[in-house]
Design a protein around this motif. Structure first.
Motif, mmCIF file in Angstrom:
data_model
loop_
_atom_site.group_PDB
_atom_site.id
_atom_site.type_symbol
_atom_site.label_atom_id
_atom_site.label_comp_id
_atom_site.label_asym_id
_atom_site.label_seq_id
_atom_site.Cartn_x
_atom_site.Cartn_y
_atom_site.Cartn_z
ATOM 1 N N GLY A 1 -106.224 61.007 4.316
ATOM 2 C CA GLY A 1 -106.323 59.881 4.666
ATOM 3 C C GLY A 1 -105.985 58.907 3.200
ATOM 4 N N PRO A 2 -105.906 57.707 3.340
ATOM 5 C CA PRO A 2 -105.261 56.698 2.418
ATOM 6 C C PRO A 2 -105.959 57.046 0.963
ATOM 7 C CG PRO A 2 -105.893 55.442 4.016
ATOM 8 C CD PRO A 2 -106.395 57.096 4.321
ATOM 9 N N ILE A 3 -104.983 56.802 0.105
ATOM 10 C CA ILE A 3 -105.367 56.714 -1.324
ATOM 11 C C ILE A 3 -105.551 55.685 -2.107
ATOM 12 C CG2 ILE A 3 -104.351 57.595 -3.642
ATOM 13 C CD1 ILE A 3 -103.091 59.932 -2.139
ATOM 14 N N GLU A 4 -106.776 55.317 -2.670
ATOM 15 C CA GLU A 4 -107.312 53.998 -3.135
ATOM 16 C C GLU A 4 -106.594 53.634 -4.689
ATOM 17 O OE1 GLU A 4 -111.354 53.048 -2.627
ATOM 18 O OE2 GLU A 4 -111.167 51.922 -4.556
ATOM 19 N N LYS A 5 -106.660 54.710 -5.436
ATOM 20 C CA LYS A 5 -106.208 54.687 -6.854
ATOM 21 C C LYS A 5 -105.768 55.675 -7.550
ATOM 22 C CE LYS A 5 -110.442 51.332 -7.809
ATOM 23 N NZ LYS A 5 -111.615 51.674 -8.453
ATOM 24 N N VAL A 6 -104.734 55.861 -8.177
ATOM 25 C CA VAL A 6 -104.025 56.841 -8.915
ATOM 26 C C VAL A 6 -103.841 56.120 -10.426
ATOM 27 C CG1 VAL A 6 -102.310 58.312 -9.068
ATOM 28 C CG2 VAL A 6 -103.086 57.622 -6.833
ATOM 29 N N THR A 7 -104.197 57.255 -11.302
ATOM 30 C CA THR A 7 -103.771 57.198 -12.531
ATOM 31 C C THR A 7 -102.844 58.382 -12.917
ATOM 32 O OG1 THR A 7 -105.592 58.465 -13.812
ATOM 33 C CG2 THR A 7 -105.599 55.883 -13.570
ATOM 34 N N VAL A 8 -101.685 58.078 -13.678
ATOM 35 C CA VAL A 8 -100.719 59.135 -14.161
ATOM 36 C C VAL A 8 -100.502 58.738 -15.490
ATOM 37 C CG1 VAL A 8 -98.506 59.915 -13.468
ATOM 38 C CG2 VAL A 8 -99.664 58.724 -11.719
ATOM 39 N N THR A 9 -100.420 59.931 -16.282
ATOM 40 C CA THR A 9 -99.926 59.853 -17.375
ATOM 41 C C THR A 9 -99.031 60.902 -17.685
ATOM 42 O OG1 THR A 9 -101.955 59.066 -18.591
ATOM 43 C CG2 THR A 9 -100.452 60.019 -20.014
ATOM 44 N N THR A 10 -97.602 60.445 -18.065
ATOM 45 C CA THR A 10 -96.512 61.476 -17.779
ATOM 46 C C THR A 10 -96.051 62.121 -19.248
ATOM 47 O OG1 THR A 10 -94.677 59.749 -18.147
ATOM 48 C CG2 THR A 10 -95.472 60.338 -15.791
ATOM 49 N N MET A 11 -95.718 63.278 -19.254
ATOM 50 C CA MET A 11 -94.921 63.772 -20.441
ATOM 51 C C MET A 11 -93.578 64.124 -20.023
ATOM 52 S SD MET A 11 -98.089 65.823 -21.910
ATOM 53 C CE MET A 11 -98.790 66.076 -20.123
ATOM 54 N N GLN A 12 -92.347 63.271 -20.256
ATOM 55 C CA GLN A 12 -91.093 63.332 -19.785
ATOM 56 C C GLN A 12 -90.047 64.201 -20.601
ATOM 57 O OE1 GLN A 12 -92.001 59.164 -17.420
ATOM 58 N NE2 GLN A 12 -89.974 60.020 -17.387
ATOM 59 N N ALA A 13 -89.211 64.878 -20.008
ATOM 60 C CA ALA A 13 -88.294 65.646 -20.581
ATOM 61 C C ALA A 13 -87.203 64.523 -21.142
ATOM 62 C CB ALA A 13 -87.721 66.687 -19.767
ATOM 63 N N ILE A 14 -86.204 65.183 -22.250
ATOM 64 C CA ILE A 14 -85.085 64.235 -22.742
ATOM 65 C C ILE A 14 -84.053 64.087 -21.832
ATOM 66 C CG2 ILE A 14 -85.840 64.740 -25.165
ATOM 67 C CD1 ILE A 14 -83.623 66.789 -25.135
ATOM 68 N N SER A 15 -83.974 65.202 -20.908
ATOM 69 C CA SER A 15 -82.849 65.057 -20.042
ATOM 70 C C SER A 15 -82.679 63.865 -19.139
ATOM 71 C CB SER A 15 -82.630 66.249 -19.231
ATOM 72 O OG SER A 15 -83.817 66.651 -18.415
ATOM 73 N N GLY A 16 -83.952 63.367 -18.864
ATOM 74 C CA GLY A 16 -84.184 62.115 -18.005
ATOM 75 C C GLY A 16 -83.437 60.863 -18.585
ATOM 76 N N ALA A 17 -83.290 60.924 -19.953
ATOM 77 C CA ALA A 17 -82.472 59.574 -20.562
ATOM 78 C C ALA A 17 -81.127 59.753 -20.666
ATOM 79 C CB ALA A 17 -83.243 59.598 -21.959
ATOM 80 N N GLY A 18 -80.418 60.888 -20.098
ATOM 81 C CA GLY A 18 -79.213 61.078 -20.096
ATOM 82 C C GLY A 18 -78.585 61.347 -21.508
#
Lengths: 357, 357, 357, 357
Positions: free
Chosen positions: C168-185
């Motif tokens: 069922g429905p999700i009330e709250k979510v926290t997300v902390t990302t660690m993102q790769a360099i390829s995401g920046a082109g």
């Protein structure tokens, strides 16, 4: 001691930033004017520069207003240090010299000029003697240009000089470099090109090493009208590696005369002193060459050794006989200190002691 | 085609893991037994190994029970591939050979044995001819040991072989390597030693390159009783760099005879084919040497080129004249494929075609 | 099966290159036209693109002549995939749609458009139902724009969808990302910014995740005229780390209703299947979510797990109770496959099955 | 000022090495004895330690003979600093305390002991008041054990303390860390595990943060017999990233009372001062918390900011409202200075000022 006011050309760039961190607590030089492109001029330095040094931006510098690189705006300066890109350095540095402001330049533009000294400050400061010829040709009282070497050249030429002094002319040298990303400026090397990677090519770098070594190890003409290059044949192979600061080189050397032993070479390197030592220059490394012996077979390493004597010393290790040349060894230089901004500063200190500034 | 059952010695280690990923979809070889130390034996492979490959562990392998490295437990195997550490390889490999099980070894222990071939599969598979002598000496029908080269040797010796074939003996070679961390196994190189760093020393590595090149480029005796090493003098300088896979080498070459032109060399490398090609071996690269020309002056690079032909090809670039030797170039090899496990597998394929297995 | 011809907009960029490698051996789509800026058009692709993929550039593509991004030049294409920068995507994608060419876009421009579906192909392909409304509004027969999500959104929304479906429905979510360099082109992130470093800021990224999750997890209106966003509150903190490919996220979730147990969640994730599975799409991952249990407490890891199911699966591990929310876990997505080009391709496969193309 | 002689336990390890570099030029403490395992004792320090600091090993220390960790050999020491592994720290530290030598420990063993203070020196030095109770219980005149926090705890607890002081109790905190490899000691993290990678798990780390924050932010009992933990609920998610030094944390905070504005928080952090400031301790940072505002949205970064105030300050940036909690921000601590050895040293300075040593 009179503190001299100095300017920095290209102050927002990577080399310019290093000039600032090195000059921040310098007892003899005080940063008076910061020069950069029209895009930056008129802004506070902290707004104009994308600061990438691990040492914080000096507070005084942060609030300074950046000037255009016009000699009129630098009239209070006894010296300017140039960290300009080659694209702009040719014209701007000439203008400063013509305005009788001594220029200590990190740019490549004038390195091959017959009356411009190319000086690594722990190697060949006697080349300052040609400055007079330069001034004479141009009818200048105080203005001159003196360049320092390419960053990777510096790491090789310091131990070669110590060897040449002790054992005579060097016939052949091979150098394979593993160079830090800071050598390419900012933004410089894309992270996609260097993470988990080696790039076995740096445009123009091999030619610079192969030629600059010969001018730096060479002598002045007897009438101090220029320079005699050595006959040393240098072959360089240059690579970019994922290292922040510090260029590592694998070097092999063949002497023209009898080959010294490994022990003799170690001794020559350890005992090597330069004119900047004798003159008592503030930034001069006490021992220009740090030597690692067999107890530390895996040194020098950039992360551990690049800060030796605040980046002004070169570190040498793995000195051993070579089956093709006479000896081989590993050399490490801090590419933005002795290989760039630090060379300019120590060159200026020497020039002051010699009465040229 | 009959599928042959194979065993892997040292199956939990880095090279063992690479054997598994390469053999997983191999049409001729089927993994039947996994051997490791007493500490691992008896466990499921997935519980015994710390898997560090970017390709997932094959499901079938995950559930296999690891055996001790005892030949009796490998009786169904036609071949064993050894990724054992040198500390254990000497004794264990000898036992397998004595049990008449052919051993394709990545360990260094027998590389200098006068009747053990040291084979890079795209270079010198004619050295398999000495296997008979080895079997004869030991009174064995099927058992033998054949080794592949050190990982860094492989990247150098493939282009050298193509050049030697085309232009005659090579007098001198200098090699400066920049080697990946996977070459040191797991846990191997501490991250504190290699992040933002270069380590200019790998114990024993330079000696391996300097000697192995001469055996691999050498010929068999006329009576096939052993090997004649070439007279090539090799000088190596080895460095560890922050790269996961792929050893890059800067190489300079002096031929005994007349130096070929850069164009002639390129042509010789592009056209080079090996016996594994002619025999139609499954893993043989279609083109053992990939050549980058002037349009790609910054290649080969480990991240972009190590997977060329699934890691079985060597990539060469920056072929240019040298001022001291005749030419210099950059070479790249996948150190755990052609430089380790892949070499063993392709060697085994050749041995099968030759009727030795 | 009829093979459909496809075009790529922004073909020389990082996402465009990934489209090419993924389409190279695709059985249903054939690259017919490559579109890029005026600077590249007219050149061979191999001369226009700085190829940064570890898989070699397909030979056929290398020789193709790059076109400008003009719909007239793409008339043979049944689909175009857009890897355009946001600066250009708005105008160009609209033109292609108007020319009745379906556009599968990775750009952010139309993600918030009320009649443009924002689809992660293993999550909410039922949102394709709104395409008809879009075509109706614009009077188009075949043209439409469908976007995929931001790269970091994709890694979070797949497990959230499986949980929402099951609990069922999700009330709250926290997300902390660690993102790769390829995401920046490319050139993207300077190596000086990321070696030995973390950059705790990616412009606009947090806002994208916080909003996109709500549209993707939302439903279509009953009359298929648009979308109802969920009430889920999402808080994101985004970081760039020295990783080439693969975005890792630490996530915590609070359900609106009763919290499921860790075992129930694991089961829901493992058993989750999407419409692309049911439709038998070529690129659909067999298991959209790979789950690591307690035996692998340190997974997923980008280097080891990003290639799961060729980059189309999300990997989840460390599912455990949280003291503030209900549960927390780690999620990993291949940012240039399911987080970019692969999403477009699998979306297109679904659209074909649904008869929209 | 009387210089006090100090000993270091675990002197050859990573934390021990950092104690040495920090104590090298300390005006109040002089290294008198270096303690390590039986394997190292009797050797010169330079032969026993694998030095991994970028600052060179102090010459005096290099020649010192390493002792076993026996209190009898440390009788001249007024303090010992312990960088011992948890495996050994329990027994050895107890012995030193029993010998009436104050122990400032970085080990985790006594952190949860009811009469052992757990002190971050810029946060809760009033906890030293419980030392008397500890001595009373054990009948000791001078001996005691005081611990500093886990490295990642330190980065979070300093800004939380400033907020708690200014705005009252904190109800909930989430922390996601990105931790440097130096936190794992040497050899510690294998390079194969961390190059081009993130490891989303550090054994025991999350539990430490979640509990330690509550003791450190707590108060002493009124009778100084122990500590009252706060009711703050902390949820931590810990990751290892390819960074040499400096732990970065993404933090979200919910206050028990009314939420302050971002501006109020900034002001509270900038103005925060600690007892070590008031006591005039040598190593105390002038400003315990450095704050980056909107002009620097991508700070703090470990490479640029970890050395703030020689590693004794915490850097905070990106303070902004949160949609679930009240605020979120990024915090950075030098993990081997304020997060380890530096904490011990500054704690000792405070203890001296308080007359406990």
């Amino acid at each position: 001691m009179v503190v001299k006011k100095v300017g920095i050309l290209g102050a927002t760039g990577t080399v310019g930033q290093r000039f600032i961190t090195l000059l921040d607590e310098h007892p003899e030089f005080e940063i008076a004017v910061l020069g950069a492109s029209a895009r930056s001029s008129g802004k506070k330095y902290e707004d104009a520069a994308r600061w990438k040094q691990s040492k914080a931006m000096p507070e005084k510098v942060a609030k300074m207003i950046v000037s255009e690189c016009d000699p009129k705006l630098f009239s209070e300066c006894s010296i300017v240090f140039s960290g300009l890109d080659a694209e702009f350095a040719g014209e701007i540095e000439k203008n400063f010299r013509a305005a009788n402001i001594p220029v200590l330049s990190n740019a490549k533009n004038y390195r091959r000029d017959p009356v411009v000294p190319l000086i690594v400050p722990t190697v060949n400061t006697e080349h300052f003697d040609v400055v007079k010829k330069q001034q004479e040709q141009l009818g200048l009282q105080r203005g001159f240009i003196v360049t320092n070497s390419n960053c990777s050249t510096a790491g090789v030429v310091v131990p070669l000089k110590a060897m040449q002094d002790a054992f005579g002319p060097i016939e052949k040298v091979t150098v394979t470099t593993m160079q830090a990303i800071s050598g390419a400026g900012y933004p410089g090397v894309s992270s996609l090109d260097i993470l988990d990677n080696v790039v076995p090519f740096i445009g123009g770098e091999e030619e610079k090493i192969e030629w600059e070594v010969r001018k730096i190890l060479g002598s002045t003409n007897e009438d101090l009208s220029g320079f005699k290059l050595t006959d040393t044949v240098v072959s360089a192979q240059c690579n970019r590696v994922p290292v922040l600061d510090g260029h590592t080189s694998c070097v092999a050397v063949k002497f023209a005369g009898k080959a010294p032993s490994v022990e003799e070479i170690k001794k020559a390197l350890v005992n090597y002193r330069c004119e900047a030592n004798k003159l008592g220059c503030f930034s001069a490394p006490k021992q220009p060459i740090h030597v690692f012996d067999e107890k530390n077979p895996d040194r020098p390493q950039p992360r551990l050794d690049r800060e030796a004597e605040r980046g002004y010393a070169v570190s040498v290790g793995r000195i051993r006989p070579d089956s093709i040349f006479d000896i081989k060894f590993v050399s490490l230089v801090h590419n933005t200190v002795l290989g760039a901004a630090g060379a300019g500063i120590l060159n200026a200190e020497v020039a002051v002691k010699k009465g040229l500034i």
